[in-house]
Design an enzyme around this catalytic site. Structure first.
Site, PDB file in Angstrom:
ATOM      1  N   GLY A   1       0.835  -1.204   0.000  1.00  0.00           N
ATOM      2  CA  GLY A   1       0.000   0.000   0.000  1.00  0.00           C
ATOM      3  C   GLY A   1       0.860   1.241   0.000  1.00  0.00           C
ATOM      4  O   GLY A   1       1.963   1.265  -0.548  1.00  0.00           O
ATOM      5  N   SER A   2       0.366   2.237   0.672  1.00  0.00           N
ATOM      6  CA  SER A   2       1.021   3.547   0.605  1.00  0.00           C
ATOM      7  C   SER A   2       2.405   3.573   1.239  1.00  0.00           C
ATOM      8  O   SER A   2       3.163   4.510   1.018  1.00  0.00           O
ATOM      9  CB  SER A   2       0.149   4.603   1.285  1.00  0.00           C
ATOM     10  OG  SER A   2      -1.105   4.632   0.654  1.00  0.00           O
TER      11      SER A   2
END
Lengths: 462, 481
Positions: free
Chosen positions: B217-218
């Site tokens: 993810g981020s």
């Protein structure tokens, strides 16, 4: 071709006494070492065992001195040594099972008891049977007894089917492998039958492709024996027993007739039924699969017994784990069918070789008696008993070490089991009796006389 | 009848020759492979009949062997079992061994070459040989804090010392009790094994270093940002575009700037500084940044952090990876830690540690010291640099950006009073309609006492809400002492 056999007429009883002492001492020593190796202390019954072994060898020595003074001095000590090592290995199995598992095992004590029974029967036979030729009179009685014994496991209320094979019977709670006793009866029968028929079997009949074929009329009994073995194979589903009896028959036929054709015919006749059994009988088929490829993933669980045996062999390695140092409890039937694994694990390849050589020596002694003995019946019987012993060792050890499919026979003298042990002691007594006849000076004179009588001409020998 | 008798003897000789051959084959030639066969219970027994050395954490043995009277000779016990199971693994008579029990088997059992002298003296002096004791780098407080914080979740946490690479905590949740598998009661072990394998939460999987790996993810934006700084074309104050939504090149798919279709643009006018984009975790900013940096630059940077490398710490760490031969749309989603990006929590802790250690990544290690039972040291810890993905100056910029992410951005929940904390949250999508995995990667520095952490909570939702507070607890346990 004439073979010169140089026998001295010396009885060599002192040598036998010495060998018996060494054999018994080695057996007791191994037994003591098993206790030390497993528990770190001497077995509690070591004294009893030593005294028992001492009594048995004294009894054997006296019996031989009295009743078979010219007997081969090596035969009995080999039996005592194998029996002693067997008891030690069984006690190792017992102690391993008792130490490492929740089951209680007590096979060694029973084996000691059966050893006593076996020795007593052997001595009794030495006394009762003054001359092995007496047995020839009962050729057909032995034939019937052997056949009945072999067929007993097929009788519904007697049979004791174990592990897919019907080679055991159960009488009053005691398991008994009648093939062991049948082996002796059949050997006597073959010897008696073949000694009277060998000339017609050897000489008559057409010659095809350089092989002298028997007459059709002589084929009857051979076909009978063949059919009998096939019946054992199919109905008792034990390849080992069938192989042992058929091998015995073919070998004795060959010794009697000196006709190579019998060996070829025998092999050709045995192969189709064996292949049939391997492909169509489920139990035998599993044995074949486990012979060819027991370690693969898909076969492992169905071949676990043989796999565990192989692991045991590997664990022993060259020098072994020492008496009492192995884990015979991890091989199913490490005291009976798989005693060879126990032996090889604890005494290593060296120990296994030593035991195999003891068997070889015993077979060699039997064949030597066969060579030296004056009458054809004795020659055939001694050769047959010697060969069947070799064949049995081969079938058992070969089954464990994947030379042939695994079968249900037991290793002579080593494996736990009363019927087998007692029968092998009887065989030993017969060999002692015949070796005595072979080495007796008087017998040699008879032999010299007999050589004047017409024998099979030598020129037909190939 | 002598000739046939001789032939019979020859047959007998051949039969016995076969037996001699086959016996030799199985006892000598094939013995080695048979002894090594995993299905050979004898080997197992021999293996277990050894006085195995203990595994020690903070001076206390967490795994040790006691003599028993049964077939195995020794019983391995774990105390406290489930707390350290992801590190120790189990030592089972039925199912073999895992974790450090497996990786350090030679050392613990005393069979390793380094222990040759010790074996020799044991043999000469007639003592039962004993394996070496292994002291771990694990910080019991951090391990405890991470385990407690992950209670009730599926996930993992890794803490390491950024300056040395010492692994301070390695937790995979849910855990299991290795005592259940080390038992000598076959029945109990079978039952425990079946239960553990049938448990849908898969407690035997070590999520921190192995398992199925996670999309980062981020948190992957840290690597993209590092690649941007390293290119020399960007600083943390460089303005980059960050529209509310971005149609991925050559597709109909729209990438929104924030999860759940939130298309608030990044900064006024759809552009912001790199720092601000990281702070707000703007997807479109990093998707576009990734495309302009190119696959090679990002892949190179990821590799420098440890991607693609099967590390042995000495536990085997599954290599983290990102997709290859990406088109622009795939590169865009890869840049925000989706598409085929797959990472281990340990890998992400290494990423975080570089920022707190002037751009240097230290090799993660679990073993502090190996001693014989006489307490003589066989080997002791020495820090090793794994790589330097960033210059010290760029690392300082990254650090500043991460600190502001915690201070003013998505990572607020990780803040610790009076301690400098930097980090990056992640909310990793991993399938339509499923709650995303929650991530936090960061570090804390309390006047020189440093820790780097990464935390993942499966289906935890927003990283800011779930993973960040867990990371906070772990970091606090290390730096607030």
């Amino acid at each position: 071709m004439v073979t010169v056999v140089s026998y001295t007429a010396r009885p060599r009883r002192l040598l036998q006494a010495l060998l018996l002492l060494i054999a018994a001492a080695l057996g007791v020593l191994t037994y003591a070492l098993v206790g030390l190796g497993r528990e770190g202390e001497l077995p509690a019954d070591l004294m009893t065992i030593s005294i028992g072994a001492g009594v048995l060898i004294v009894v054997l020595q006296i019996a031989v001195m009295w009743r078979a003074p010219f007997a081969d001095p090596v035969i009995l000590p080999i039996g005592v040594l194998l029996n002693g090592i067997g008891i030690a290995m069984i006690s190792s199995y017992d102690s391993a099972v008792n130490k490492f598992t929740a089951i209680h095992a007590e096979y060694a004590g029973r084996q000691e008891l059966w050893t006593g029974v076996g020795v007593v029967l052997a001595v009794a036979l030495m006394f009762a049977l003054r001359d092995h030729r007496m047995l020839r009179r009962y050729t057909w009685i032995f034939a019937v007894s052997g056949a009945v014994l072999l067929l007993m496991p097929l009788v519904p209320f007697l049979t004791d089917e174990k592990y897919g094979s019907k080679i055991w019977i159960n009488i009053a709670g005691y398991s008994f492998q009648p093939a062991e006793l049948a082996k002796i009866c059949i050997a006597i029968f073959f010897a008696g039958y073949l000694v009277s028929r060998r000339d017609t079997l050897a000489l008559a009949g057409p010659k095809v492709l350089g092989i002298q074929l028997p007459r059709w009329s002589d084929f009857g009994p051979i076909l009978g024996a063949w059919a009998f073995c096939i019946a054992i194979l199919v109905f008792e589903t034990d390849l080992g027993t069938a192989l042992m009896f058929f091998g015995l028959f073919v070998a004795m036929l060959y010794v009697a007739t000196d006709r190579l054709s019998w060996l070829v015919i025998g092999a050709v006749m045995f192969l189709p039924p064996a292949i049939f059994a391997a492909t169509l009988l489920g139990h035998v088929r599993t044995r074949f699969t486990c012979w060819l490829d027991p370690l693969s993933r898909e076969n492992f669980s169905s071949c676990e017994q043989i796999d565990r045996g192989l692991f045991g062999l590997a664990n022993g390695g060259l020098l072994g784990k020492g008496p009492g140092g192995g884990r015979p409890d991890m091989v199913p039937f490490g005291h009976s069918d798989f005693i060879y694994t126990t032996l090889a694990e604890e005494l290593g390849m060296i120990g296994a070789f030593a035991v195999l050589m003891l068997y070889m020596l015993l077979v060699q002694r039997a064949l030597r008696a066969a060579v030296g003995i004056s009458d054809g019946f004795g020659t055939l019987l001694a050769a047959g008993l010697g060969f069947v012993l070799a064949l049995q060792v081969f079938v058992v050890v070969g089954g464990i070490t994947r030379v042939i499919p695994l079968t249900g026979l037991t290793l002579p003298f080593l494996a736990a089991g009363g019927s087998s042990l007692v029968c092998n002691w009887i065989i030993l007594a017969l060999l002692v009796r015949m070796s005595d006849a072979a080495r007796r000076p008087a017998a040699r004179r008879v032999d010299a006389d007999a050589s004047a009588s017409p024998r099979r001409p030598q020129e037909v020998a190939s | 009848m002598n000739k046939p008798l001789r032939h019979v003897w020859m047959v007998v000789a051949v039969l016995f020759l076969l037996l001699f051959g086959s016996t030799t084959y199985f006892q000598v030639i094939a013995a080695k492979s048979l002894n090594a066969d995993g299905r050979n219970a004898r080997t197992v027994y021999a293996e277990y009949d050894r006085h195995r050395g203990p595994i020690v954490v903070g001076g206390e043995p967490i795994a040790e062997s006691h003599a028993t009277d049964d077939a195995y000779g020794y019983q391995r016990t774990y105390d406290p079992g489930s707390l350290y199971a992801p590190v120790t693994g189990y030592y089972s008579v039925e199912y073999g061994f895992s974790g450090l029990e497996k990786s350090l088997n030679d050392t613990l059992s005393g069979e390793s070459d380094a222990l040759f002298y010790q074996r020799l003296t044991d043999t000469v002096s007639g003592r039962d040989p004993q394996g070496a004791s292994v002291q771990l780098t694990i910080d019991p407080a951090a391990q405890r804090a991470a385990t407690d914080a992950l209670q009730g979740h599926r996930g993992a946490a890794v803490a390491m010392d950024p300056e040395t690479g010492k692994v301070l905590a390695l937790v995979s949740a849910p855990s299991y009790d290795p005592d259940d598998l080390a038992s000598h009661s076959t029945k109990k072990v079978h039952q425990a094994w079946t239960d553990l394998n049938e448990d849908p939460d898969r407690p035997l999987t070590n999520r921190a270093i192995a398992g199925d790996l996670y999309p980062p993810g981020s948190t992957f934006k840290l690597i993209v940002a590092a690649a941007a700084l390293d290119s020399g074309d960007y600083t943390k104050d460089t303005k980059i575009p960050g529209p509310g939504s971005f149609t991925l090149p050559q597709t109909q798919n729209t990438l929104y700037n924030h999860p759940r279709g939130d298309n608030t643009p990044c900064g006024s006018g759809g552009s912001s500084t790199l720092s601000s984009a990281l702070q707000q975790s703007c997807n479109t900013s990093f998707a576009k940044l990734g495309i302009s940096l190119g696959e090679d630059a990002i892949e190179k940077k990821a590799k420098e952090f440890g991607f693609g490398d099967r590390m042995e710490i000495p536990l085997s760490v599954t290599p983290s990876s990102m997709g290859k031969d990406l088109n622009d749309a795939q590169l865009a989603t890869s840049s925000i830690g989706q598409y085929e990006d797959r990472v281990t929590p340990l890998q992400m802790a290494m990423v975080g540690s570089a920022m707190a250690n002037d751009g240097k990544v230290m090799s993660p290690q679990l073993v502090d010291e190996v001693r014989t039972r006489d307490q003589s040291v066989i080997s002791s810890f020495s820090a090793q640099q794994y790589s330097q993905p960033l210059s010290a100056a760029n690392a300082a910029q990254m650090r500043e950006m991460m600190v502001s992410t915690v201070k003013d951005g998505t990572g607020g929940a990780a803040a610790i009073n009076g301690v400098e904390v930097g980090g990056k949250t992640g909310t990793a999508q991993w399938g339509d309609g499923r709650t995303p995995h929650s991530w936090f990667v960061g570090f804390a520095d309390n006047g020189g006492k440093k820790v780097a952490v990464s935390v993942v909570v499966e289906q935890g939702g927003y990283g800011a809400d779930v993973a960040a507070p867990i990371a906070r607890n772990v970091m606090e346990a290390v730096v607030s002492k």
